[in-house]
Write an enzyme that holds these catalytic residues in place. Sequence first.
Site, mmCIF file in Angstrom:
data_model
loop_
_atom_site.group_PDB
_atom_site.id
_atom_site.type_symbol
_atom_site.label_atom_id
_atom_site.label_comp_id
_atom_site.label_asym_id
_atom_site.label_seq_id
_atom_site.Cartn_x
_atom_site.Cartn_y
_atom_site.Cartn_z
ATOM 1 N N ASP A 189 0.853 -1.188 0.000
ATOM 2 C CA ASP A 189 0.000 0.000 0.000
ATOM 3 C C ASP A 189 0.889 1.237 0.000
ATOM 4 O O ASP A 189 1.772 1.373 0.854
ATOM 5 C CB ASP A 189 -0.895 -0.011 1.249
ATOM 6 N N HIS A 197 -3.980 13.889 0.773
ATOM 7 C CA HIS A 197 -4.270 12.972 1.881
ATOM 8 C C HIS A 197 -3.135 12.982 2.913
ATOM 9 O O HIS A 197 -3.390 13.098 4.117
ATOM 10 C CB HIS A 197 -4.478 11.550 1.357
ATOM 11 N N GLU A 223 -10.841 3.819 3.079
ATOM 12 C CA GLU A 223 -9.900 4.624 2.312
ATOM 13 C C GLU A 223 -10.192 4.389 0.845
ATOM 14 O O GLU A 223 -10.175 3.259 0.359
ATOM 15 C CB GLU A 223 -8.448 4.256 2.650
ATOM 16 N N ASP A 237 -9.439 0.373 1.321
ATOM 17 C CA ASP A 237 -8.477 -0.071 2.330
ATOM 18 C C ASP A 237 -9.007 0.307 3.712
ATOM 19 O O ASP A 237 -8.674 1.351 4.268
ATOM 20 C CB ASP A 237 -7.124 0.598 2.050
HETATM 21 CA CA CA Z 1 -4.262 2.767 2.620
#
Ligand code: CA
Length: 426
Positions: free
Chosen positions: A135, A142, A208, A242
Amino acid sequence: MSLEANNPNRETWLDTPENTDFPIQNIPFGVFITRDDIITIGTRIGDYAIDLGALHQLGYFENIPLTDDIFLQDTLNDFIADGRKTWRAIRNRIAEIFDKNNAQLKNNKKNRKTILFTLDEIEMQMPVEVGDYTDFYSSKEHATNVGKMFRDPDNALLPNWLHMPVGYHGRSSSIVPSGIPLHRPQGQKLPKGADTPIFGPSRRLDFELEMGFVTTAANQLGEPIKTDEAEEYIFGMVIFNDWSARDIQKWEYVPLGPFLGKSFGSSISPWIVTLDALEPFKTEGPKPEKELLPYLKTKGKKSYDINLQVGLQPQNAEETIISNSNFKYMYWNMCQQLAHHTINGCPINSGDMMASGTISGPTPDSYGSMLELTWSGEKPLKLKNGEERKFIEDNDTVIMRAHCQNHEVRIGFGEVTSQILPVYKG
Ligand code: CA
């Protein structure tokens, strides 16, 4: 090999809904179980699922070098490992088979019955066996928002952020396809002002909004991938939710990064849309704000214009759209991510999943997580049914959608829909 399958003027003899995410120009790949309990690799046009194993057995892929069982598998890993030449040949052939001017299958009722399924006759599975899941953390908006909330508003971005696509290794074992519900996780949390942690259900459960890409086998141990070759090794993309437990994450993440606050689940859209199908939607990403090291430099259009949307639906209530974002806001592109990932010689395998990191746009209505949308719970979201949300509550369903659109064609990903169940009781 040319991308014949992308011809925007091609029409199909299949009935397809207007504005479908899956016109004949898309031809994504997925895995499904049929009404006869047979698992197969397939594609989708409009609202039809197409059994590629059956097409192959009936000879529709003749003259394309394929092993007999390439589509009679429960994952796409082997097909993906065959490489871009094969993916292109198959997409081009599928486009021909379903072209309005090709009567071969259209007029063969018996074969049509074996090959075509309506969506209610199938169940989508994980499209790949994910070996490794990485990831990234590649949206500047963000990373800035999280840095302001979790650390220091004046130094929101850490010093490394503008120099490399920061990432961590996640768990592949808890990646599930759309439709599979997840239980609210429990874990250690440090209440505000306390110096000793407590144990209990996450009270700051979040999604997410990300996109993931799936790779083919790319390199040997020790061998880096260059940015200008990276696209050859990317099979396609999915929507990636996520799931994150912010309270667990906040207490555990120093110094080695996210762990149990992330590994309880990630949800993906089940059809992998090929990078080839997304070709018309290539666009330039943000310009680097710092001089990049040579191995991270890219030229030309390396990002994609993909509209993203998040909806939140409480149980037995209407859905409220809570975010509209775009993949093109990503500061680091997929080529840079793959080059960075392999610069130390780390091998990338067929079926590996790389997620973008939460994609937040520049405006508050384009943020990609509840943490940002509600600014850590300070500004609750108002839902259509009159309720408010700071984070995700039990039995809430989160729906993410993604599509590209130009004046000729719409290429979409469908959706990833997942419900949060109460804490697991055993
Ligand atoms: Ca993430």
